[in-house]
Scaffold this active site. Structure first.
Site, PDB file in Angstrom:
ATOM      1  CG  HIS A   1      -2.150   0.747   1.266  1.00  0.00           C
ATOM      2  ND1 HIS A   1      -1.721   2.328   2.165  1.00  0.00           N
ATOM      3  CD2 HIS A   1      -3.047   1.174   1.323  1.00  0.00           C
ATOM      4  CE1 HIS A   1      -3.056   2.403   2.035  1.00  0.00           C
ATOM      5  NE2 HIS A   1      -3.754   1.859   1.278  1.00  0.00           N
TER       6      HIS A   1
ATOM      7  CG  ASP B   1       0.503  -2.650   6.163  1.00  0.00           C
ATOM      8  OD1 ASP B   1      -0.258  -2.269   6.961  1.00  0.00           O
ATOM      9  OD2 ASP B   1       0.029  -1.834   4.837  1.00  0.00           O
TER      10      ASP B   1
ATOM     11  CD  GLN C   1      -7.351  -4.169   4.832  1.00  0.00           C
ATOM     12  OE1 GLN C   1      -7.871  -4.860   4.690  1.00  0.00           O
ATOM     13  NE2 GLN C   1      -7.203  -3.156   3.696  1.00  0.00           N
TER      14      GLN C   1
ATOM     15  CE  LYS D   1      -7.429   0.318   6.882  1.00  0.00           C
ATOM     16  NZ  LYS D   1      -7.675   0.250   5.304  1.00  0.00           N
TER      17      LYS D   1
ATOM     18  CB  CYS E   1      -3.724   3.678  -1.642  1.00  0.00           C
ATOM     19  SG  CYS E   1      -5.213   5.014  -1.125  1.00  0.00           S
TER      20      CYS E   1
HETATM   21  N1  PMP Z   1      -1.879  -0.858   4.533  1.00  0.00           N
HETATM   22  C1  PMP Z   1      -2.641  -1.377   4.068  1.00  0.00           C
HETATM   23  C2  PMP Z   1      -2.514  -2.712   2.977  1.00  0.00           C
HETATM   24  C3  PMP Z   1      -4.555  -0.825   3.522  1.00  0.00           C
HETATM   25  O1  PMP Z   1      -4.942  -1.877   3.404  1.00  0.00           O
HETATM   26  C4  PMP Z   1      -4.323   0.968   4.213  1.00  0.00           C
HETATM   27  C5  PMP Z   1      -5.991   0.805   4.120  1.00  0.00           C
HETATM   28  N2  PMP Z   1      -6.487   0.989   2.801  1.00  0.00           N
HETATM   29  C6  PMP Z   1      -3.221   1.482   4.391  1.00  0.00           C
HETATM   30  C7  PMP Z   1      -1.704   0.497   5.332  1.00  0.00           C
HETATM   31  C8  PMP Z   1      -3.505   2.804   5.245  1.00  0.00           C
HETATM   32  O2  PMP Z   1      -4.161   2.432   6.580  1.00  0.00           O
HETATM   33  P1  PMP Z   1      -4.711   4.093   7.248  1.00  0.00           P
HETATM   34  O3  PMP Z   1      -5.397   5.070   5.456  1.00  0.00           O
HETATM   35  O4  PMP Z   1      -5.836   3.689   7.982  1.00  0.00           O
HETATM   36  O5  PMP Z   1      -3.705   4.368   7.613  1.00  0.00           O
END
Ligand code: PMP
Length: 422
Positions: free
Chosen positions: A138, A215, A218, A241, A379
């Protein structure tokens, strides 16, 4: 053994008795109508819905306990501080951290990773050092390292993903070298759903003395994650999430590492003694929490953890596995569908394209039927570039989703084909 293997081999939970309807009534929003149709919420990888217990806990906090934390010598200050610090303990217990001192509250995964890049990376990275990432990250786990690399002269190396959407292990082994200073990798891909074999990656990294950042945006909401078992050095995730509110997230790190890191932001709370020209830092974790924190957010996250614990994370995971297998089977029967990601261990995230219907058109059409999915690059633009596509449509599940919702979704996909003239 990796996560799902452990679940299947060691837990004796009979998922056939799991009924999401038992829990759906706890989520007021799941009763909404969208364009006159019952809401089918399949955008859980973006954010999850909140049960009444979380909404009420936040409201109760503001009604009965609101004050600033840590320094107030009055009853409400005590209540707020206790609630905030109890939330920290709850988070520590939830991810198996040895101590609540290892839990730093952030705005979310993104801020947690930026904190590590700034507080650890700027202090320890030098020109010529290498950071290994994967091609399936991401942007949150890519851009902070790009900025750091530009600042320090460090180099980013990338583990490719295979046609299945899995980590290319032979290349990973070649990339690991004496220059590697950090591996920062997603536990579960928000595009492919792949659950990466993190335990194996961490043990290979540690054999060479390299720390690993996960990270876990998920994974923590969907799988049992234990930081001691995984032995990860850093772990980042977001409250929203996993049924918590937005604006709260967590960085976990090993105490020894946190103690050696520089602060991230300066201000109140993070100091010990202050003079005009200099200052000393507070103990961890407060050293990394400058300013008034998101107290209500932490309290809401703790309520979300209580809710998860009530259901049981293993049951939630296994139900999501069941839903995902069911959805993949049904979706695969649709002529002209391309599903991206076929990892043997995967979570409830399915990215797809149907013929050349643009994902934005597809999600718009599904929305008219009450179905919320996501369309775009998620993203993760480098994934789209490598697959040579502009975007995908993504359906992502949580334990409150049902098989009948999937049946309806698949039916609408089939109708979309005739709507677009196929
Ligand atoms: N890493 C991953 C794998 C994600 O799916 C997301 C959210 N889509 C993020 C990071 C970023 O999370 P946040 O926007 O809550 O900081």
């Amino acid at each position: 053994m990796e996560t799902l293997e452990i679940l299947v081999k060691t837990q004796k939970i009979d998922i056939s008795s799991f009924d999401p309807e038992t829990y759906r009534k706890d989520f007021p929003i799941l009763g909404e109508k969208v364009h006159g149709k019952p809401l089918v919420y399949f955008d859980n990888a973006a954010t999850t819905q909140k049960p009444s217990s979380v909404i009420d806990t936040i409201s109760d906090y503001y009604r009965h306990s609101n004050a600033n934390v840590h320094r107030a010598i009055h009853e409400l200050g005590d209540r707020a501080t206790t609630a905030f610090e109890e939330a920290r303990k709850k988070v520590a217990g939830f991810i198996g951290a040895k101590s609540e001192r290892q839990i730093i509250f952030t705005r979310g995964t993104t801020e947690a990773i930026n904190l590590v890049a700034a507080g650890w990376g700027r202090k320890f990275m030098e020109e010529g050092d290498e950071i290994i990432l994967s091609e399936m990250e991401h942007h949150s786990n890519l851009i902070p390292w790009q900025i750091l690399a530009r600042e320090t002269g460090a180099r980013l190396r990338f583990i490719p993903f295979t046609d299945e959407g899995t980590i290319d292990f032979p290349v990973f082994e070649q990339l690991l070298s004496g220059k590697t200073k950090l591996i920062a990798i997603t536990h579960m891909s928000n595009v492919f759903g792949t659950i990466n074999p993190i335990k194996r990656i961490i043990s290979m990294a540690h054999d060479r003395g390299v720390p690993v950042l996960l990270d876990a945006a998920q994974s923590v909401p969907h799988l049992p994650v234990d930081v001691e078992f995984l032995d990860c050095d850093f772990l980042a995730f977001s409250g929203h999430k996993m049924m918590g509110p937005t604006g709260i997230g967590v960085l976990y790190a090993k105490s020894r590492i946190l103690e050696n890191m520089n602060p991230y932001q300066g201000g109140g709370e993070m100091i010990n003694s202050v003079w005009l020209e200099n200052a000393t830092w507070n103990e961890i974790p407060h050293k990394f929490e400058a300013g008034t924190p998101n107290i209500a957010g932490a309290v809401g996250l703790a309520a979300a953890i209580d809710y998860i614990n009530k259901i049981g994370m293993v049951s939630m995971t296994l139900w999501e596995q069941e839903l995902t297998t069911y959805a993949l089977d049904k979706m695969s029967e649709i002529d002209g569908i391309t599903i991206y990601g076929h990892a043997p261990e995967r979570g409830g995230v399915i990215s797809f394209n149907l013929l050349d219907i643009h994902p934005h058109d597809m999600s718009h059409l599904l929305d008219q039927s009450g179905i919320a999915v996501r369309a775009g690059h998620h993203c993760a633009q480098p994934i789209m570039r490598k697959l040579d596509i502009a975007a995908t449509t993504r359906a992502s599940f949580y334990f409150y989703n049902t098989k009948s919702e999937i049946d309806y979704f698949v039916e609408q996909l089939k109708q979309a084909k005739s709507f677009f003239g196929y």
